[in-house]
Design an enzyme around this catalytic site. Sequence first.
Site, PDB file in Angstrom:
ATOM      1  N   CYS A  19     -38.403 -67.264 -44.999  1.00 42.52           N
ATOM      2  CA  CYS A  19     -38.555 -68.606 -45.557  1.00 42.52           C
ATOM      3  C   CYS A  19     -39.399 -68.621 -46.839  1.00 42.52           C
ATOM      4  CB  CYS A  19     -39.206 -69.496 -44.503  1.00 42.52           C
ATOM      5  SG  CYS A  19     -39.461 -71.199 -44.990  1.00 42.52           S
TER       6      CYS A  19
ATOM      7  N   CYS B 112     -42.874 -73.409 -41.286  1.00 42.54           N
ATOM      8  CA  CYS B 112     -42.700 -73.936 -42.642  1.00 42.54           C
ATOM      9  C   CYS B 112     -42.235 -75.388 -42.606  1.00 42.54           C
ATOM     10  CB  CYS B 112     -41.712 -73.063 -43.409  1.00 42.54           C
ATOM     11  SG  CYS B 112     -41.398 -73.639 -45.090  1.00 42.54           S
TER      12      CYS B 112
ATOM     13  N   ASP C   7     -26.232 -76.645 -49.822  1.00 40.31           N
ATOM     14  CA  ASP C   7     -26.408 -77.680 -48.806  1.00 40.31           C
ATOM     15  C   ASP C   7     -27.187 -78.870 -49.366  1.00 40.31           C
ATOM     16  OD1 ASP C   7     -25.038 -76.167 -46.924  1.00 40.31           O
ATOM     17  OD2 ASP C   7     -26.853 -75.181 -46.196  1.00 40.31           O
TER      18      ASP C   7
ATOM     19  N   GLY D 192     -29.814 -74.346 -53.229  1.00 39.85           N
ATOM     20  CA  GLY D 192     -28.618 -73.986 -52.477  1.00 39.85           C
ATOM     21  C   GLY D 192     -27.593 -75.099 -52.452  1.00 39.85           C
TER      22      GLY D 192
ATOM     23  N   GLY E 180     -31.340 -80.702 -46.707  1.00 42.04           N
ATOM     24  CA  GLY E 180     -30.009 -80.158 -46.480  1.00 42.04           C
ATOM     25  C   GLY E 180     -29.838 -79.532 -45.112  1.00 42.04           C
TER      26      GLY E 180
ATOM     27  N   MET F 165     -39.923 -77.306 -54.042  1.00 39.34           N
ATOM     28  CA  MET F 165     -41.202 -76.815 -53.544  1.00 39.34           C
ATOM     29  C   MET F 165     -41.432 -75.367 -53.954  1.00 39.34           C
ATOM     30  SD  MET F 165     -41.385 -78.356 -49.672  1.00 39.34           S
ATOM     31  CE  MET F 165     -39.873 -77.518 -49.179  1.00 39.34           C
TER      32      MET F 165
END
Length: 364
Positions: free
Chosen positions: A208, A108, A21, A19, A132, A41
């Site tokens: 998530c 998470c 961010d 992403g 981020g 990850m």
Amino acid sequence: MKQGSRTTNKRVLMALSGGIDSAVSTHLLLKAGYEVEAAFMKNWSSTAGLKYSDCPWLVDRQDALRVAAHFGIPMHTVNYEKEYKKTVMDYFFKEYKAGRTPNPDVMCNKEIKFKVLYNWARKQGFDYIATGHYAQVKKIKNKTGESYQLVRSKDEFKDQTYFIYNIKQSQLPHLLFPIGGMKKSEVRAMAKKLKLPNATKKESMGLCFVGQIRLKDFLEQKLKVKTGPIVNMSGEKIGEHNGLAFYTIGQRQGINVGKDGPWFVVSKNLNTNTLVATNNPNDPALQTKQIEIHSVNWISEPNNYPAKLTGRFRHQGNLEKLVLSKGSRGHYKVEFAKPQKAVASGQSLVLYDGKICVGGGVIV
């Protein structure tokens, strides 16, 4: 992002998600003079036993690789699927089955990003791990030395301290949140200005690391559906529910009682498999002023009790005034200044002293 300087040779592992961010965060770290490597990850790719599959990890990893290549930094792909299933997804299904409302993003961050990945990064010799998240770390000097605080981001709407309240005080000196002092609009503008390969990527709003899928559809893949009665506040049957796990306290959508609505979920009786609902949005049964929390993590524990703090029990929820006191068995008692609507067991209550996130716990 106070730690380090333009001349630093400190090593940072940047958690790169694909992403914007984390991409903009990477730019800011390099600009500040850090030696940056990226980590992607892989937490969820299995489709075994699932009816639906919309796991975006391949697309996200490709985006992360493009960002890493754009900046000329190495990227590690770390596989935490085993840990993610055990500590996040199994917990997720177990909690819903028990009638509670868990937050998988909180779990998470607690179990994967700021435990497994953090520990791996430190063992690999990285001085810092960066993410981020919209959050800030502040160093405070006092008579006994120095300590650190987790502080809400400049962008109050995007602030993500709610999701990361399980961070430990000992970890804060090794954490960097490069965009914590920026607003989302500024991050987007910088991504476009830098012509980042993912500058136009839409924000992920899915579960998530699992992806875009309706919660009910996802739960149905693992939980056995058992229909049962919906009753009103007088105990009269007014309809049928599709399974208690699919409902949360205060829920309005999907109750499917056609007349005299809208209806709101008041409670769930697992023993009788009964859903209790009201058509009065201001029903006292939807309100609560006193709760308890367990599994409390303190980043900056209050010096004295009872402690006057503020808290929110959902991301982007209002910060509500409350008084916190110690209970038994490691629990804490919470009394809100005014009654709160639709507080659900299993949700996280995150606590603040001004802009400082001091910790939080899970609602009993």
